[in-house]
Design a protein around this motif. Structure first.
Motif, PDB file in Angstrom:
ATOM      1  N   LYS A  16       0.736  -1.056  -0.027  1.00 36.66           N
ATOM      2  CA  LYS A  16       0.083   0.070  -0.015  1.00 36.66           C
ATOM      3  C   LYS A  16       1.028   1.231   0.008  1.00 36.66           C
ATOM      4  N   ILE A  17       0.701   2.013  -0.792  1.00 39.52           N
ATOM      5  CA  ILE A  17       1.478   3.556  -1.092  1.00 39.52           C
ATOM      6  C   ILE A  17       0.445   4.699  -0.448  1.00 39.52           C
ATOM      7  N   ILE A  18      -0.596   4.455  -0.965  1.00 41.25           N
ATOM      8  CA  ILE A  18      -1.510   5.774  -0.552  1.00 41.25           C
ATOM      9  C   ILE A  18      -2.875   5.262  -0.238  1.00 41.25           C
ATOM     10  N   GLU A  19      -3.225   5.560   1.151  1.00 42.79           N
ATOM     11  CA  GLU A  19      -4.317   5.030   1.681  1.00 42.79           C
ATOM     12  C   GLU A  19      -5.463   6.361   1.919  1.00 42.79           C
ATOM     13  N   ASN A  20      -6.690   6.208   1.252  1.00 42.31           N
ATOM     14  CA  ASN A  20      -7.623   7.188   1.745  1.00 42.31           C
ATOM     15  C   ASN A  20      -7.434   8.459   1.804  1.00 42.31           C
ATOM     16  N   VAL A  21      -6.823   9.108   0.746  1.00 40.94           N
ATOM     17  CA  VAL A  21      -6.325  10.559   0.767  1.00 40.94           C
ATOM     18  C   VAL A  21      -7.346  11.145   0.101  1.00 40.94           C
ATOM     19  N   ASP A  22      -7.469  12.338   0.749  1.00 39.16           N
ATOM     20  CA  ASP A  22      -8.457  13.486   0.264  1.00 39.16           C
ATOM     21  C   ASP A  22      -7.639  14.672   0.081  1.00 39.16           C
ATOM     22  N   PHE A  23      -7.962  15.259  -0.870  1.00 39.91           N
ATOM     23  CA  PHE A  23      -6.933  16.627  -1.510  1.00 39.91           C
ATOM     24  C   PHE A  23      -7.539  17.308  -2.545  1.00 39.91           C
ATOM     25  N   SER A  24      -7.478  18.888  -2.225  1.00 40.04           N
ATOM     26  CA  SER A  24      -7.680  19.577  -3.196  1.00 40.04           C
ATOM     27  C   SER A  24      -7.167  20.753  -3.404  1.00 40.04           C
ATOM     28  N   LEU A  25      -6.970  21.139  -4.368  1.00 34.90           N
ATOM     29  CA  LEU A  25      -6.348  22.451  -4.985  1.00 34.90           C
ATOM     30  C   LEU A  25      -7.081  23.306  -5.857  1.00 34.90           C
ATOM     31  N   GLU A  26      -7.143  24.405  -5.563  1.00 32.28           N
ATOM     32  CA  GLU A  26      -8.146  25.426  -6.047  1.00 32.28           C
ATOM     33  C   GLU A  26      -7.371  26.196  -7.274  1.00 32.28           C
ATOM     34  N   LEU A  33       3.514  19.764  -0.904  1.00 38.97           N
ATOM     35  CA  LEU A  33       3.424  18.466  -0.634  1.00 38.97           C
ATOM     36  C   LEU A  33       4.644  17.900  -0.163  1.00 38.97           C
ATOM     37  N   ALA A  34       4.823  17.585   1.347  1.00 35.74           N
ATOM     38  CA  ALA A  34       5.844  17.148   1.980  1.00 35.74           C
ATOM     39  C   ALA A  34       6.140  15.710   2.247  1.00 35.74           C
ATOM     40  N   GLY A  35       7.131  15.256   2.753  1.00 34.87           N
ATOM     41  CA  GLY A  35       7.188  13.677   3.229  1.00 34.87           C
ATOM     42  C   GLY A  35       8.501  12.978   2.818  1.00 34.87           C
ATOM     43  N   PRO A  36       8.836  12.190   3.692  1.00 38.25           N
ATOM     44  CA  PRO A  36      10.022  11.538   3.441  1.00 38.25           C
ATOM     45  C   PRO A  36      10.355  10.781   2.023  1.00 38.25           C
ATOM     46  N   SER A  37      11.411  10.410   1.772  1.00 44.33           N
ATOM     47  CA  SER A  37      11.608   9.729   0.548  1.00 44.33           C
ATOM     48  C   SER A  37      10.729   8.321   0.438  1.00 44.33           C
ATOM     49  N   LEU A 189       6.953  29.050  -0.252  1.00 41.81           N
ATOM     50  CA  LEU A 189       6.393  29.301  -1.158  1.00 41.81           C
ATOM     51  C   LEU A 189       4.965  29.279  -1.285  1.00 41.81           C
ATOM     52  N   CYS A 190       4.263  28.257  -0.263  1.00 37.92           N
ATOM     53  CA  CYS A 190       2.823  27.794  -0.055  1.00 37.92           C
ATOM     54  C   CYS A 190       2.144  28.338   1.002  1.00 37.92           C
ATOM     55  N   SER A 191       0.785  28.254   0.624  1.00 39.62           N
ATOM     56  CA  SER A 191      -0.144  28.908   1.396  1.00 39.62           C
ATOM     57  C   SER A 191      -0.501  27.771   2.603  1.00 39.62           C
ATOM     58  N   ARG A 192      -0.549  26.554   2.073  1.00 42.56           N
ATOM     59  CA  ARG A 192      -0.453  25.594   2.896  1.00 42.56           C
ATOM     60  C   ARG A 192       0.242  24.075   2.647  1.00 42.56           C
ATOM     61  N   VAL A 193       0.727  23.344   3.604  1.00 45.06           N
ATOM     62  CA  VAL A 193       1.451  22.373   3.215  1.00 45.06           C
ATOM     63  C   VAL A 193       0.677  20.959   3.528  1.00 45.06           C
ATOM     64  N   ILE A 194       0.520  20.170   2.944  1.00 40.51           N
ATOM     65  CA  ILE A 194       0.328  18.834   3.158  1.00 40.51           C
ATOM     66  C   ILE A 194       1.381  17.804   3.449  1.00 40.51           C
ATOM     67  N   GLN A 195       1.200  17.073   4.492  1.00 43.29           N
ATOM     68  CA  GLN A 195       2.318  16.236   5.128  1.00 43.29           C
ATOM     69  C   GLN A 195       1.936  14.580   4.533  1.00 43.29           C
ATOM     70  N   PHE A 196       2.769  13.910   3.979  1.00 47.35           N
ATOM     71  CA  PHE A 196       2.696  12.579   3.772  1.00 47.35           C
ATOM     72  C   PHE A 196       3.558  11.887   4.687  1.00 47.35           C
ATOM     73  N   ASN A 197       3.165  10.789   5.163  1.00 45.31           N
ATOM     74  CA  ASN A 197       4.054  10.021   6.140  1.00 45.31           C
ATOM     75  C   ASN A 197       3.975   8.640   5.729  1.00 45.31           C
ATOM     76  N   THR A 198       5.307   8.118   5.731  1.00 43.52           N
ATOM     77  CA  THR A 198       5.525   6.911   5.160  1.00 43.52           C
ATOM     78  C   THR A 198       4.787   5.857   6.073  1.00 43.52           C
ATOM     79  N   ASN A 199       3.951   4.765   5.569  1.00 43.28           N
ATOM     80  CA  ASN A 199       3.096   3.846   6.536  1.00 43.28           C
ATOM     81  C   ASN A 199       3.996   2.465   6.557  1.00 43.28           C
ATOM     82  N   LYS A 200       5.327   2.539   6.230  1.00 40.84           N
ATOM     83  CA  LYS A 200       5.883   1.252   6.128  1.00 40.84           C
ATOM     84  C   LYS A 200       6.404   0.945   7.648  1.00 40.84           C
TER      85      LYS A 200
END
Ligand SMILES: Nc1ncnc2c1ncn2[C@@H]1O[C@H](COP(=O)(O)OP(=O)(O)OP(=O)(O)O)[C@@H](O)[C@H]1O
Ligand SMILES: [Mg+2]
Length: 200
Positions: A16-26, A33-37, A189-200
């Motif tokens: 599983k790489i991505i699980e139940n992600v909600d996101f919107s960009l106007e 979008l930040a998060g570890p390699s 640069l950004c008005s808001r930041v989404i953080q992804f975390n590794t789920n391994k």
């Protein structure tokens, strides 16, 4: 205009790489979008741009699925430019894939005239990336996904390219997703930041 991911999940094989992600960009919004390699940032960009299909969930623009034919309004600037140019085409032809190039844009990205007659392998990674940026900014681009767009560049060139991209995004009201390991760049640069975390 709103680009939206609803309840998106994705896996390569069993992983599983991505699980139940909600996101919107106007339109006109600059979001990070930040998060570890390895946490799935590039995979998520590919899903948003329609290069991979989510295993569940939806990607829409204003509630409608993104057209598979014609110009893709969601343009991805790839982390590795050499992987997304045809090595048998000269730079002028690669550039013309997005329509007639805007000379002002080429200039603001620091693209030199003499590079246009070269093959991709005759440019540095950073020079090649500028062409990929220009190509992604065709007149019908509504959303730009910048996946580690300037990671291979020095600080001054990085600033020059971001300045040019944000200026055009503002002028044309393009929504930009800034994907980067560099938390400082993203926060600047950004008005808001989404953080992804590794789920391994
Ligand atoms: N085509 C593929 N087949 C199988 N696994 C893959 C494939 N592409 C990526 N992966 C795996 O999926 C995970 C997420 O990869 P992805 O490229 O989305 O990460 P990332 O967050 O962009 O990482 P980085 O910050 O290093 O660019 C990684 O563990 C990677 O090994
Ligand atoms: Mg990546």
């Amino acid at each position: 205009m709103r680009l939206e991911a609803k309840n998106v999940s994705f896996h390569y094989g069993k992983e599983k790489i991505i699980e139940n992600v909600d996101f919107s960009l106007e339109q006109g919004e600059i979001v990070g979008l930040a998060g570890p390699s390895g946490c799935g940032k590039t995979t998520f960009c590919k899903i948003l741009a329609g290069y991979e299909n989510p295993h569940s969930g939806t990607i829409t623009i204003n509630g409608l699925s993104i057209p598979k034919k014609g110009y893709n309004p969601v343009q991805l600037i790839h982390q590795h430019p050499e992987k997304v140019v045809n090595p048998r085409w000269k730079m002028s032809k690669i550039l013309s894939e997005a329509g007639v190039p805007d000379t002002e844009l080429l200039e603001s990205l620091g693209i030199k005239d003499e590079w246009l007659t070269r093959w991709p392998n005759e440019l540095s990674g950073g020079e090649l990336q500028r062409f990929c940026v220009a190509r992604a900014l065709g007149v019908n681009t509504q959303f730009l996904l910048a996946d580690e767009m300037t990671t291979m560049l020095d600080a001054i060139t990085q600033a020059q390219i971001w300045h040019a991209v944000l200026e055009i995004a503002k002028r044309r009201n393009i929504g930009v997703l800034v994907v980067s390991h560099e938390r400082k760049l993203v926060e600047k640069l950004c008005s808001r930041v989404i953080q992804f975390n590794t789920n391994k």
